[in-house]
Design a protein around this motif. Structure first.
Motif, mmCIF file in Angstrom:
data_model
loop_
_atom_site.group_PDB
_atom_site.id
_atom_site.type_symbol
_atom_site.label_atom_id
_atom_site.label_comp_id
_atom_site.label_asym_id
_atom_site.label_seq_id
_atom_site.Cartn_x
_atom_site.Cartn_y
_atom_site.Cartn_z
ATOM 1 N N THR B 175 0.818 -1.218 0.000
ATOM 2 C CA THR B 175 0.000 0.000 0.000
ATOM 3 C C THR B 175 0.852 1.269 0.000
ATOM 4 O O THR B 175 0.411 2.295 -0.522
ATOM 5 C CB THR B 175 -0.937 0.010 1.230
ATOM 6 O OG1 THR B 175 -0.195 -0.438 2.362
ATOM 7 C CG2 THR B 175 -2.129 -0.901 1.019
ATOM 8 N N ALA B 176 2.077 1.203 0.574
ATOM 9 C CA ALA B 176 2.903 2.416 0.633
ATOM 10 C C ALA B 176 3.336 2.878 -0.759
ATOM 11 O O ALA B 176 3.011 4.005 -1.160
ATOM 12 C CB ALA B 176 4.109 2.186 1.550
ATOM 13 N N PRO B 177 4.028 2.031 -1.552
ATOM 14 C CA PRO B 177 4.371 2.492 -2.909
ATOM 15 C C PRO B 177 3.143 2.735 -3.776
ATOM 16 O O PRO B 177 3.167 3.599 -4.656
ATOM 17 C CB PRO B 177 5.225 1.348 -3.479
ATOM 18 C CG PRO B 177 5.008 0.180 -2.602
ATOM 19 C CD PRO B 177 4.608 0.697 -1.259
ATOM 20 N N LEU B 178 2.072 2.023 -3.515
ATOM 21 C CA LEU B 178 0.849 2.215 -4.305
ATOM 22 C C LEU B 178 0.298 3.628 -4.080
ATOM 23 O O LEU B 178 -0.045 4.341 -5.029
ATOM 24 C CB LEU B 178 -0.193 1.157 -3.932
ATOM 25 C CG LEU B 178 -1.543 1.244 -4.643
ATOM 26 C CD1 LEU B 178 -1.374 1.145 -6.161
ATOM 27 C CD2 LEU B 178 -2.496 0.150 -4.155
ATOM 28 N N ALA B 179 0.253 4.033 -2.801
ATOM 29 C CA ALA B 179 -0.237 5.384 -2.494
ATOM 30 C C ALA B 179 0.689 6.424 -3.114
ATOM 31 O O ALA B 179 0.231 7.450 -3.640
ATOM 32 C CB ALA B 179 -0.334 5.574 -0.984
ATOM 33 N N GLU B 180 2.002 6.134 -3.088
ATOM 34 C CA GLU B 180 2.955 7.079 -3.687
ATOM 35 C C GLU B 180 2.730 7.218 -5.196
ATOM 36 O O GLU B 180 2.825 8.325 -5.736
ATOM 37 C CB GLU B 180 4.392 6.630 -3.404
ATOM 38 C CG GLU B 180 4.793 6.849 -1.953
ATOM 39 C CD GLU B 180 5.954 5.954 -1.506
ATOM 40 O OE1 GLU B 180 6.098 5.752 -0.293
ATOM 41 O OE2 GLU B 180 6.688 5.444 -2.394
ATOM 42 N N ARG B 184 1.747 10.821 -7.375
ATOM 43 C CA ARG B 184 2.545 11.460 -8.423
ATOM 44 C C ARG B 184 1.667 12.420 -9.229
ATOM 45 O O ARG B 184 0.431 12.288 -9.252
ATOM 46 C CB ARG B 184 3.139 10.405 -9.374
ATOM 47 C CG ARG B 184 4.217 9.557 -8.703
ATOM 48 C CD ARG B 184 4.907 8.655 -9.724
ATOM 49 N NE ARG B 184 5.499 7.486 -9.069
ATOM 50 C CZ ARG B 184 6.039 6.464 -9.729
ATOM 51 N NH1 ARG B 184 6.058 6.456 -11.056
ATOM 52 N NH2 ARG B 184 6.561 5.454 -9.081
ATOM 53 N N ALA B 185 2.315 13.352 -9.887
ATOM 54 C CA ALA B 185 1.582 14.389 -10.618
ATOM 55 C C ALA B 185 0.594 13.771 -11.609
ATOM 56 O O ALA B 185 -0.565 14.155 -11.688
ATOM 57 C CB ALA B 185 2.565 15.301 -11.335
ATOM 58 N N GLU B 186 1.102 12.779 -12.351
ATOM 59 C CA GLU B 186 0.192 12.077 -13.255
ATOM 60 C C GLU B 186 -0.218 10.767 -12.612
ATOM 61 O O GLU B 186 0.604 9.873 -12.429
ATOM 62 C CB GLU B 186 0.892 11.811 -14.589
ATOM 63 C CG GLU B 186 0.843 13.008 -15.493
ATOM 64 C CD GLU B 186 1.293 12.665 -16.907
ATOM 65 O OE1 GLU B 186 1.260 11.480 -17.279
ATOM 66 O OE2 GLU B 186 1.683 13.599 -17.611
ATOM 67 N N ARG B 187 -1.442 10.676 -12.245
ATOM 68 C CA ARG B 187 -1.909 9.483 -11.547
ATOM 69 C C ARG B 187 -2.017 8.296 -12.500
ATOM 70 O O ARG B 187 -2.172 8.478 -13.704
ATOM 71 C CB ARG B 187 -3.288 9.770 -10.955
ATOM 72 C CG ARG B 187 -3.178 10.676 -9.763
ATOM 73 C CD ARG B 187 -4.518 10.963 -9.159
ATOM 74 N NE ARG B 187 -4.336 11.941 -8.096
ATOM 75 C CZ ARG B 187 -5.295 12.697 -7.595
ATOM 76 N NH1 ARG B 187 -6.515 12.592 -8.072
ATOM 77 N NH2 ARG B 187 -5.040 13.535 -6.640
ATOM 78 N N PRO B 188 -1.974 7.093 -11.936
ATOM 79 C CA PRO B 188 -2.171 5.916 -12.802
ATOM 80 C C PRO B 188 -3.566 5.952 -13.426
ATOM 81 O O PRO B 188 -4.519 6.424 -12.795
ATOM 82 C CB PRO B 188 -2.057 4.734 -11.831
ATOM 83 C CG PRO B 188 -1.411 5.260 -10.601
ATOM 84 C CD PRO B 188 -1.740 6.713 -10.534
ATOM 85 N N PHE B 210 -7.874 8.860 -4.125
ATOM 86 C CA PHE B 210 -7.381 9.507 -5.348
ATOM 87 C C PHE B 210 -8.323 9.299 -6.534
ATOM 88 O O PHE B 210 -8.085 9.808 -7.619
ATOM 89 C CB PHE B 210 -5.986 8.956 -5.698
ATOM 90 C CG PHE B 210 -4.984 9.159 -4.595
ATOM 91 C CD1 PHE B 210 -4.338 10.385 -4.457
ATOM 92 C CD2 PHE B 210 -4.714 8.156 -3.676
ATOM 93 C CE1 PHE B 210 -3.431 10.585 -3.427
ATOM 94 C CE2 PHE B 210 -3.809 8.354 -2.655
ATOM 95 C CZ PHE B 210 -3.157 9.564 -2.514
ATOM 96 N N GLY B 211 -9.351 8.505 -6.313
ATOM 97 C CA GLY B 211 -10.304 8.246 -7.390
ATOM 98 C C GLY B 211 -9.702 7.481 -8.554
ATOM 99 O O GLY B 211 -10.164 7.598 -9.685
ATOM 100 N N VAL B 212 -8.641 6.717 -8.284
ATOM 101 C CA VAL B 212 -8.017 5.949 -9.362
ATOM 102 C C VAL B 212 -8.784 4.633 -9.565
ATOM 103 O O VAL B 212 -9.033 3.898 -8.598
ATOM 104 C CB VAL B 212 -6.537 5.652 -9.026
ATOM 105 C CG1 VAL B 212 -5.936 4.678 -10.040
ATOM 106 C CG2 VAL B 212 -5.745 6.938 -8.977
ATOM 107 N N LYS B 213 -9.146 4.359 -10.791
ATOM 108 C CA LYS B 213 -9.853 3.116 -11.118
ATOM 109 C C LYS B 213 -9.037 1.923 -10.627
ATOM 110 O O LYS B 213 -7.860 1.783 -10.973
ATOM 111 C CB LYS B 213 -10.049 3.020 -12.633
ATOM 112 C CG LYS B 213 -10.673 1.712 -13.086
ATOM 113 C CD LYS B 213 -10.776 1.645 -14.609
ATOM 114 C CE LYS B 213 -11.326 0.290 -15.050
ATOM 115 N NZ LYS B 213 -11.366 0.183 -16.516
#
Lengths: 471, 288
Positions: B175-180, B184-188, B210-213
């Motif tokens: 979860t830590a690198p995932l949240a990082e 980032r400026a451009e989200r996944p 972050f609302g990332v799918k």
């Protein structure tokens, strides 16, 4: 013998295991007639001129003819007559709802003013099927080079495959499971239909030259259009097979099962053989089964046999409306299953660990007849009560499995996902693709599925002949 | 059919096998799984994910951990042995989208936890092949349990390895690198998570703000894998879904993970008893 003498012969009761004993074992409940009993029962047939029983039979077995042979003790001839119309007499003799079909119309029952005293046609059929010699299945001679794919290996598919093979076509059956037989092996329990009987029918098919491919999921391993290209005709007999739940809160709790899952674990996966089977089984103490059909009876009686202390069948309509075979209801009752009619679940209650601990139910009144002709159940407001249970089995029917239709957009299905077929030919909207059984009818019986398989095989044969005739 | 062509022990309890399965090798897509049985008479049907496939050779690769009776028996089988049954490919394939635009490549983060790295591998390959930039986050309890690292490095543009005890890569949960990544400026454009249910639950929680799918690939209790038993049902967005025919991949933000985790433990008591009998936990064979 005069008609009067025949009417005086008492109906022969079916020898059965004692309820207290059988409720704790998986052996067959009904032990079968002796030859003498089968002859006596068959001799009760009046051979009345209208033979209404034949009309009541979905596959039109010439019943008076086979009973006459049986009455003379010529069971081989009796069986030969049955097999002309029915491919699975040992199965149908056990699982057909005779009281709603042939026996419902029996003149003997009418004259004695008691349908339960009709000639026990199914029991005589079973005796003949179990005991009479009949010629071993031989390879059917091939005529032409046509090859038919049959999807599924339940009663509709077995019948269709056999008829197509007899007509001289090559046949390959594709079964998704590791064992052939469909509902006959995963659904109907050993104590009602021993698996060896189904296996024998499958062996017969193989002896006729039918190839059986297991572990092949049409719609996944290969799509229907691909099979339709590779084979000259296709029959879809996959059954309904998508369990319905009740849509009440709590159905996700631990200890809630579809009857399909519960029975498949116990039957197909043999979880009743604890210590040998690798598949785990849920051993409930207080079991609540929802539904009133044969599947509900099978689940309730399986639960008893696997150690439940009390088992209730809860059905929202009245006892008269129950769709199960009369004999299954009687057997279940004798074995100690408690019937709670005009009640239904409002919600399933779980404990702190998310396990079922009770079901909150409502009482129901019967209102006006609905589309099915049965009086529709209406919940009584404020009638809530709680039934303790650690296991809930949902046996309220099946919807249509979308696996095949989802990968074949050109296959027409109705609002409920059932495959649409031509009334006369049983062909679907895809040329050369036929269908039958529960995937067309919705929930039906083994013998109706058989009848469907037979009609589709006739349609397939005509289609293949027209194709080769046309070039 | 279904001969074992190769067998590799990846760690104390994790094995990789190459199985002869020409039809499955040809037809399978990322995200799909198989069901197998080791024993014809008494065997259980277990679902396992596909780690790789070679259509030319007609083989598929599976990776499994010996957690139950059947995986234990499977681990005892050798090259040349045949499985009793192998069915598939099952489940709906992963929906692969090329998120690229005229100005930038799409970016997909694939998270694999434990042996969830195995099914994550073809998913990463497919997103990459579609044109996306792929970051893989691999999590394991300890160094010894990190699997398929080389293949993942070939499949992905970037590989981040974390271990719970810090014995390899970064000491962190996935979860830590995932949240990082999400910060980032451009989200996944999309995150796919495969692994233990608890990990997927927290991964879903990590991306949600972050609302990332986010898609989770669920591995549930299952018998037939064709929709017939309903044992695999899970609540997604308030609706009952079947993992085998509607899934195995669902919108991770809609999955009721608590319910899913509970149902996964349905047979814990029965299985523990069985393991004792079959000697998995030192009870000794024949100690019924």
């Amino acid at each position: 013998m005069t008609a009067k003498e025949k009417l005086a012969i008492p109906p022969q009761p079916m020898p059965e295991q004692e309820p207290a004993v059988r409720a704790r074992n998986m052996e067959e409940v009904a032990l079968g007639y002796t030859a003498e009993m089968a002859k006596r029962e068959a001799s009760r047939c009046l051979n009345c001129p209208t033979h209404p029983c034949v009309e009541g039979c979905p596959v039109k077995i010439r019943i008076p003819e086979f009973l006459a042979a049986a009455a003379e003790g010529d069971f081989a001839r009796a069986l030969a007559v049955i097999r002309e119309s029915s491919l699975l007499p040992a199965v149908c003799g056990r699982v057909c709802p005779q009281e709603k079909q042939c026996q419902k119309y029996c003149t003997v029952g009418k004259l004695l003013k008691d349908a339960s005293k009709a000639v026990a046609i199914g029991r005589v059929e079973r005796y003949a099927a179990d005991n009479a010699e009949h010629p071993a299945a031989a390879p059917s001679p091939r005529r032409g080079r046509k090859h038919v794919a049959v999807i599924g290996s339940g009663p509709a598919s077995i019948t269709c495959a056999a008829d197509c093979a007899r007509a001289g076509h090559g046949v390959t059956v594709f079964e998704a499971f590791h064992r052939a037989g469909g509902v006959l092996v995963y659904g109907i329990p050993e104590f009602r239909l021993p698996k060896r009987i189904v296996d024998r029918e499958i062996e017969n098919l193989k002896a006729m030259g039918v190839k059986i491919v297991r572990d092949f999921v049409v719609g996944r391993t290969a799509a229907l259009p691909e099979l339709a290209r590779r084979f000259d005709a296709v029959f879809i007999g996959v059954g309904a097979g998508l369990p319905r739940f009740m849509g009440v809160p709590g159905e996700e709790l631990i200890g809630v099962f579809s009857a399909n899952e519960y029975l498949t674990r116990a039957n197909l996966m043999k979880a009743y053989r604890e210590g040998e089977a690798a598949t785990p089984f849920w051993h409930g103490r207080r079991v609540a089964v929802f539904g009133g059909g044969n599947v509900a009876m099978d689940a309730a009686r399986t639960a008893l046999r696997l150690g439940a202390e009390n088992v209730s069948v809860i059905y929202r309509r009245g006892a008269k409306e129950m769709p199960a075979r009369a004999e299954e209801v009687r057997h279940a009752r004798e074995e100690g299953v408690v019937f709670r009619t005009q009640e239904n679940a409002k919600r399933i209650i779980g404990d702190a660990d998310g396990k079922v601990c009770a079901v909150e139910c409502l009482k129901y009144e019967l209102g006006e007849p609905d589309q099915s002709g049965r009086r529709s159940p209406v919940a009584v407001p404020g009638s809530e009560f709680t039934l303790p249970a650690d296991t809930v089995i949902v046996a309220v029917g099946n919807g249509s499995n979308p696996l095949i239709s989802a990968t074949a957009p050109e296959l027409a299905v109705d609002r409920k996902g059932r495959i649409v077929v031509d009334e006369a030919t049983r062909m679907t909207s895809m040329p050369g693709v036929f269908a039958g059984g529960d995937i067309v009818l919705g929930a039906a019986t083994v013998i109706m599925a058989m009848g469907e398989g037979r009609r589709a095989a006739a349609g397939i044969d005509a289609y293949l002949k027209s194709k080769s005739g046309g070039g | 059919m279904a001969r074992i062509l190769e067998k590799t022990r990846l760690s104390e309890s994790v094995y990789r096998m190459k199985l002869e399965a020409p039809l499955i090798a040809k037809g399978r897509k990322a995200g799909q799984f198989i069901i197998l049985r080791t024993d014809a008479e008494w065997g259980e049907r277990i679902p396992l994910t596909i780690a790789d496939a070679d259509p030319a050779r007609g083989s598929i690769d599976i990776v499994f951990q010996t957690v139950g009776v059947t995986t234990k028996r499977l681990s005892a089988m050798e090259v040349g042995d045949r499985l009793a049954d192998l069915t598939g490919p099952l489940g709906r394939p992963t929906e692969i989208t090329d998120y690229g635009t005229a100005s930038r490549r799409g970016w997909v983060v694939v998270v694999g936890g434990g042996i969830g790295v195995a099914p994550a591998h073809p998913i990463a390959q497919a997103f990459k092949a579609a044109g996306n930039r792929v970051t893989v986050i691999m999590g394991a309890r300890t160094r010894e349990l990190v699997i398929m690292e080389d293949e993942m490095r070939r499949a992905a543009d970037e590989v981040i390895i974390v271990t719970d005890d810090g014995s390899y890569g970064r000491k962190a949960l996935v979860t830590a690198p995932l949240a990082e990544c999400c910060e980032r400026a451009e989200r996944p454009d999309e995150v796919v998570v495969v692994g233990p249910p608890v990990m997927m639950k927290f991964a879903a929680a990590a991306t949600k703000p972050f609302g990332v799918k986010t898609i989770a690939s669920l591995n549930s209790i299952m018998i037939d894998g064709t929709g017939m038993c309903g044992g695999c049902r899970v609540t997604v967005g308030g609706e009952t879904k079947f993992v085998c025919v509607d899934g195995p991949e669902f919108d991770a933000h809609q999955v009721d993970f608590d319910g899913f985790i509970r149902r996964g433990g349905t047979f814990r008591r029965e299985e523990a008893a069985h393991k004792c009998r079959s000697g998995l936990f030192g009870g000794g064979e024949g100690s019924k």
